[in-house]
Design a protein around this motif. Structure first.
Motif, PDB file in Angstrom:
ATOM      1  N   ARG A   1       4.806 -27.816   8.490  1.00  0.00           N
ATOM      2  CA  ARG A   1       5.804 -28.869   8.227  1.00  0.00           C
ATOM      3  C   ARG A   1       5.544 -29.667   6.953  1.00  0.00           C
ATOM      4  O   ARG A   1       6.250 -30.649   6.694  1.00  0.00           O
ATOM      5  CB  ARG A   1       5.907 -29.840   9.409  1.00  0.00           C
TER       6      ARG A   1
ATOM      7  N   ASP B   1      11.013 -26.551   7.325  1.00  0.00           N
ATOM      8  CA  ASP B   1      12.063 -26.171   8.272  1.00  0.00           C
ATOM      9  C   ASP B   1      13.426 -26.423   7.639  1.00  0.00           C
ATOM     10  O   ASP B   1      13.674 -27.504   7.091  1.00  0.00           O
ATOM     11  CB  ASP B   1      11.936 -26.998   9.554  1.00  0.00           C
TER      12      ASP B   1
ATOM     13  N   HIS C   1      12.409 -31.146  10.569  1.00  0.00           N
ATOM     14  CA  HIS C   1      12.070 -30.521  11.843  1.00  0.00           C
ATOM     15  C   HIS C   1      12.909 -31.102  12.977  1.00  0.00           C
ATOM     16  O   HIS C   1      13.169 -30.428  13.972  1.00  0.00           O
ATOM     17  CB  HIS C   1      10.585 -30.701  12.152  1.00  0.00           C
ATOM     18  N   LEU C   2      13.342 -32.331  12.850  1.00  0.00           N
ATOM     19  CA  LEU C   2      14.168 -32.958  13.871  1.00  0.00           C
ATOM     20  C   LEU C   2      15.442 -32.150  14.103  1.00  0.00           C
ATOM     21  O   LEU C   2      16.021 -31.601  13.161  1.00  0.00           O
ATOM     22  CB  LEU C   2      14.536 -34.381  13.443  1.00  0.00           C
ATOM     23  N   LYS C   3      15.880 -32.107  15.358  1.00  0.00           N
ATOM     24  CA  LYS C   3      17.089 -31.375  15.719  1.00  0.00           C
ATOM     25  C   LYS C   3      18.291 -32.310  15.710  1.00  0.00           C
ATOM     26  O   LYS C   3      18.160 -33.517  15.929  1.00  0.00           O
ATOM     27  CB  LYS C   3      16.928 -30.740  17.101  1.00  0.00           C
TER      28      LYS C   3
ATOM     29  N   TRP D   1      16.805 -35.767  16.915  1.00  0.00           N
ATOM     30  CA  TRP D   1      15.868 -35.980  18.011  1.00  0.00           C
ATOM     31  C   TRP D   1      14.752 -34.941  18.008  1.00  0.00           C
ATOM     32  O   TRP D   1      14.879 -33.866  17.455  1.00  0.00           O
ATOM     33  CB  TRP D   1      16.586 -35.916  19.361  1.00  0.00           C
ATOM     34  N   GLU D   2      13.647 -35.323  18.659  1.00  0.00           N
ATOM     35  CA  GLU D   2      12.544 -34.421  18.936  1.00  0.00           C
ATOM     36  C   GLU D   2      11.684 -35.053  20.011  1.00  0.00           C
ATOM     37  O   GLU D   2      11.166 -36.162  19.822  1.00  0.00           O
ATOM     38  CB  GLU D   2      11.699 -34.126  17.700  1.00  0.00           C
ATOM     39  N   ARG D   3      11.554 -34.402  21.151  1.00  0.00           N
ATOM     40  CA  ARG D   3      10.768 -34.922  22.269  1.00  0.00           C
ATOM     41  C   ARG D   3      11.157 -36.353  22.595  1.00  0.00           C
ATOM     42  O   ARG D   3      12.248 -36.623  23.033  1.00  0.00           O
ATOM     43  CB  ARG D   3       9.277 -34.770  21.977  1.00  0.00           C
TER      44      ARG D   3
ATOM     45  N   LYS E   1      15.848 -22.617  11.097  1.00  0.00           N
ATOM     46  CA  LYS E   1      16.016 -23.211  12.410  1.00  0.00           C
ATOM     47  C   LYS E   1      17.465 -23.121  12.884  1.00  0.00           C
ATOM     48  O   LYS E   1      18.406 -23.315  12.114  1.00  0.00           O
ATOM     49  CB  LYS E   1      15.601 -24.692  12.368  1.00  0.00           C
TER      50      LYS E   1
END
Length: 208
Positions: free
Chosen positions: A5, A27, A39-41, A49-51, A83
Protein backbone atom coordinates in the motif's frame (compact mmCIF):
# COMPACT_ATOMS: atom_id res chain seq x y z
CA UNK A 1 10.34 -6.94 -0.76
CA UNK A 2 7.04 -5.36 -1.79
CA UNK A 3 5.94 -2.27 0.15
CA UNK A 4 2.27 -2.96 0.83
CA UNK A 5 0.00 0.00 0.00
CA UNK A 6 2.97 2.39 -0.05
CA UNK A 7 1.89 3.72 -3.43
CA UNK A 8 -1.45 4.86 -2.01
CA UNK A 9 0.20 7.85 -0.34
CA UNK A 10 2.87 10.00 -1.98
CA UNK A 11 4.79 10.43 1.26
CA UNK A 12 4.87 6.68 1.89
CA UNK A 13 5.81 6.15 -1.74
CA UNK A 14 8.95 8.23 -1.42
CA UNK A 15 9.90 6.57 1.87
CA UNK A 16 9.53 3.11 0.31
CA UNK A 17 11.58 4.07 -2.74
CA UNK A 18 14.32 5.51 -0.54
CA UNK A 19 14.26 2.37 1.64
CA UNK A 20 15.04 0.26 -1.42
CA UNK A 21 11.77 -1.63 -1.77
CA UNK A 22 11.83 -3.92 -4.79
CA UNK A 23 8.21 -3.08 -5.63
CA UNK A 24 5.80 -0.37 -4.49
CA UNK A 25 2.22 -1.60 -4.31
CA UNK A 26 -0.70 0.69 -5.06
CA UNK A 27 -4.42 -0.13 -5.18
CA UNK A 28 -6.39 1.20 -8.15
CA UNK A 29 -10.18 1.61 -8.26
CA UNK A 30 -12.37 2.88 -11.08
CA UNK A 31 -14.84 5.51 -9.89
CA UNK A 32 -16.91 7.77 -12.15
CA UNK A 33 -14.36 7.84 -14.95
CA UNK A 34 -11.40 8.27 -12.61
CA UNK A 35 -8.68 5.83 -11.63
CA UNK A 36 -8.37 6.46 -7.91
CA UNK A 37 -5.39 5.22 -5.94
CA UNK A 38 -6.73 4.02 -2.56
CA UNK A 39 -7.35 0.92 -0.49
CA UNK A 40 -10.63 2.13 1.00
CA UNK A 41 -13.74 0.73 -0.68
CA UNK A 42 -16.62 2.79 -2.01
CA UNK A 43 -19.96 2.78 -0.23
CA UNK A 44 -22.15 4.74 -2.58
CA UNK A 45 -21.01 8.03 -4.11
CA UNK A 46 -20.18 9.82 -0.85
CA UNK A 47 -18.61 7.31 1.50
CA UNK A 48 -15.45 5.22 1.74
CA UNK A 49 -14.98 2.37 4.19
CA UNK A 50 -12.68 -0.34 5.48
CA UNK A 51 -13.40 -2.52 8.52
CA UNK A 52 -14.14 -0.09 11.34
CA UNK A 53 -13.59 3.04 9.24
CA UNK A 54 -16.34 5.02 7.56
CA UNK A 55 -15.20 8.24 5.95
CA UNK A 56 -16.72 10.89 3.76
CA UNK A 57 -15.06 10.98 0.36
CA UNK A 58 -14.84 14.79 0.55
CA UNK A 59 -12.69 14.50 3.69
CA UNK A 60 -10.06 12.29 2.06
CA UNK A 61 -7.30 13.53 -0.22
CA UNK A 62 -7.32 11.10 -3.12
CA UNK A 63 -5.06 11.10 -6.12
CA UNK A 64 -5.25 9.34 -9.45
CA UNK A 65 -3.14 6.88 -11.40
CA UNK A 66 -1.48 9.43 -13.75
CA UNK A 67 -0.21 11.32 -10.68
CA UNK A 68 1.22 8.11 -9.27
CA UNK A 69 2.99 7.27 -12.52
CA UNK A 70 4.45 10.78 -12.63
CA UNK A 71 5.61 10.50 -9.00
CA UNK A 72 7.39 7.22 -9.81
CA UNK A 73 9.53 9.14 -12.31
CA UNK A 74 10.13 6.18 -14.61
CA UNK A 75 11.07 3.81 -11.76
CA UNK A 76 10.32 0.20 -12.82
CA UNK A 77 9.19 -0.69 -9.30
CA UNK A 78 5.46 -0.09 -9.46
CA UNK A 79 2.96 -2.86 -8.66
CA UNK A 80 -0.65 -2.00 -9.42
CA UNK A 81 -3.27 -4.08 -7.62
CA UNK A 82 -6.54 -3.78 -9.55
CA UNK A 83 -9.47 -3.62 -7.14
CA UNK A 84 -13.09 -4.47 -7.84
CA UNK A 85 -14.64 -5.84 -11.01
CA UNK A 86 -15.44 -2.63 -12.90
CA UNK A 87 -15.63 -3.73 -16.55
CA UNK A 88 -13.50 -0.83 -17.78
CA UNK A 89 -10.94 -0.70 -14.98
CA UNK A 90 -8.22 -2.75 -16.67
CA UNK A 91 -8.67 -1.10 -20.05
CA UNK A 92 -8.39 2.36 -18.55
CA UNK A 93 -5.28 1.42 -16.57
CA UNK A 94 -3.73 -0.04 -19.72
CA UNK A 95 -4.50 3.18 -21.61
CA UNK A 96 -2.79 5.30 -18.93
CA UNK A 97 0.32 3.10 -19.01
CA UNK A 98 0.36 3.15 -22.81
CA UNK A 99 0.10 6.94 -22.90
CA UNK A 100 2.44 7.83 -20.04
CA UNK A 101 5.08 5.13 -19.66
CA UNK A 102 4.86 2.58 -22.51
CA UNK A 103 8.44 1.41 -22.08
CA UNK A 104 8.58 1.32 -18.28
CA UNK A 105 8.24 -2.03 -16.55
CA UNK A 106 5.08 -2.13 -14.45
CA UNK A 107 3.76 -5.14 -12.54
CA UNK A 108 -0.03 -5.60 -12.53
CA UNK A 109 -1.78 -7.90 -10.07
CA UNK A 110 -5.42 -8.96 -9.73
CA UNK A 111 -7.60 -11.76 -8.39
CA UNK A 112 -9.82 -11.26 -11.45
CA UNK A 113 -7.48 -12.72 -14.04
CA UNK A 114 -9.62 -11.86 -17.06
CA UNK A 115 -8.59 -8.24 -16.51
CA UNK A 116 -5.02 -9.06 -17.48
CA UNK A 117 -6.08 -9.51 -21.11
CA UNK A 118 -6.18 -5.70 -21.37
CA UNK A 119 -2.39 -5.61 -21.03
CA UNK A 120 -1.47 -8.13 -23.73
CA UNK A 121 -0.32 -5.39 -26.11
CA UNK A 122 1.95 -3.87 -23.46
CA UNK A 123 5.10 -6.02 -23.33
CA UNK A 124 6.48 -3.94 -20.44
CA UNK A 125 3.63 -5.06 -18.16
CA UNK A 126 4.35 -8.09 -15.97
CA UNK A 127 1.06 -9.86 -15.07
CA UNK A 128 0.63 -11.46 -11.65
CA UNK A 129 -2.28 -13.78 -10.85
CA UNK A 130 -3.44 -13.43 -7.25
CA UNK A 131 -5.30 -15.92 -5.05
CA UNK A 132 -6.61 -15.23 -1.57
CA UNK A 133 -8.78 -18.30 -0.94
CA UNK A 134 -8.46 -22.07 -1.18
CA UNK A 135 -10.76 -22.07 -4.18
CA UNK A 136 -8.66 -19.39 -5.82
CA UNK A 137 -5.50 -21.37 -5.15
CA UNK A 138 -7.00 -24.50 -6.75
CA UNK A 139 -7.85 -22.45 -9.84
CA UNK A 140 -4.39 -20.91 -9.87
CA UNK A 141 -2.65 -24.27 -9.73
CA UNK A 142 -4.74 -25.53 -12.63
CA UNK A 143 -4.22 -22.34 -14.63
CA UNK A 144 -0.45 -22.32 -14.27
CA UNK A 145 -0.15 -25.95 -15.34
CA UNK A 146 -1.60 -25.06 -18.74
CA UNK A 147 -0.84 -21.34 -19.09
CA UNK A 148 2.34 -20.04 -17.42
CA UNK A 149 2.42 -16.44 -16.18
CA UNK A 150 5.03 -14.00 -15.00
CA UNK A 151 3.93 -14.18 -11.39
CA UNK A 152 1.65 -15.71 -8.78
CA UNK A 153 0.67 -14.03 -5.52
CA UNK A 154 -0.94 -16.16 -2.80
CA UNK A 155 -2.04 -15.46 0.77
CA UNK A 156 0.58 -16.82 3.14
CA UNK A 157 -1.82 -19.01 5.13
CA UNK A 158 -2.52 -21.05 1.97
CA UNK A 159 1.08 -21.85 1.08
CA UNK A 160 3.51 -24.65 1.87
CA UNK A 161 7.07 -25.04 0.56
CA UNK A 162 5.81 -27.81 -1.72
CA UNK A 163 3.11 -25.58 -3.19
CA UNK A 164 5.62 -22.79 -3.78
CA UNK A 165 7.81 -25.23 -5.70
CA UNK A 166 4.82 -26.32 -7.77
CA UNK A 167 3.70 -22.77 -8.53
CA UNK A 168 7.20 -21.81 -9.62
CA UNK A 169 6.99 -24.35 -12.45
CA UNK A 170 4.36 -22.09 -14.05
CA UNK A 171 5.39 -18.69 -12.71
CA UNK A 172 8.72 -16.90 -12.74
CA UNK A 173 8.09 -15.40 -9.30
CA UNK A 174 5.90 -16.39 -6.35
CA UNK A 175 4.86 -13.63 -3.93
CA UNK A 176 2.99 -13.85 -0.66
CA UNK A 177 1.20 -11.58 1.81
CA UNK A 178 0.83 -10.46 4.56
CA UNK A 179 4.28 -10.21 6.13
CA UNK A 180 3.83 -7.59 8.83
CA UNK A 181 5.78 -8.86 11.85
CA UNK A 182 8.77 -10.96 12.85
CA UNK A 183 6.77 -14.19 13.00
CA UNK A 184 5.31 -13.58 9.52
CA UNK A 185 8.81 -12.94 8.19
CA UNK A 186 10.21 -16.19 9.56
CA UNK A 187 7.29 -18.19 8.16
CA UNK A 188 7.53 -16.53 4.73
CA UNK A 189 11.25 -17.24 4.51
CA UNK A 190 10.56 -20.89 5.35
CA UNK A 191 8.13 -21.10 2.42
CA UNK A 192 10.87 -20.20 -0.06
CA UNK A 193 8.89 -17.50 -1.87
CA UNK A 194 10.55 -14.98 -4.18
CA UNK A 195 8.94 -11.92 -2.65
CA UNK A 196 7.05 -10.82 0.46
CA UNK A 197 4.42 -8.09 0.74
CA UNK A 198 4.43 -6.13 3.99
CA UNK A 199 3.80 -2.73 5.52
CA UNK A 200 6.77 -2.48 7.90
CA UNK A 201 9.85 -1.64 5.84
CA UNK A 202 12.09 -2.23 8.86
CA UNK A 203 11.43 -5.96 8.65
CA UNK A 204 13.18 -6.12 5.29
CA UNK A 205 16.27 -4.21 6.29
CA UNK A 206 19.28 -6.55 5.76
CA UNK A 207 20.66 -5.37 9.09
CA UNK A 208 17.38 -6.02 10.90
Amino acid sequence: MVAHRAGNDLGALRAALDAGADLIEADVHAFRGRLEVRHLKSLGPRWLWERDELLLRRDIELYELPELVEAMGGEPRLLLDLKGIHPRLAGRVAAVLRDTCPDTVVTVCTQHWWMLRAFRELPSVRPVLSAGSRRGLRRLRSRLRSRPAYGACVHRRLLTPELVTELRRGAEVVLTWPVDNEDDLVKAHALGVDGMIGKDLRLFDPEH
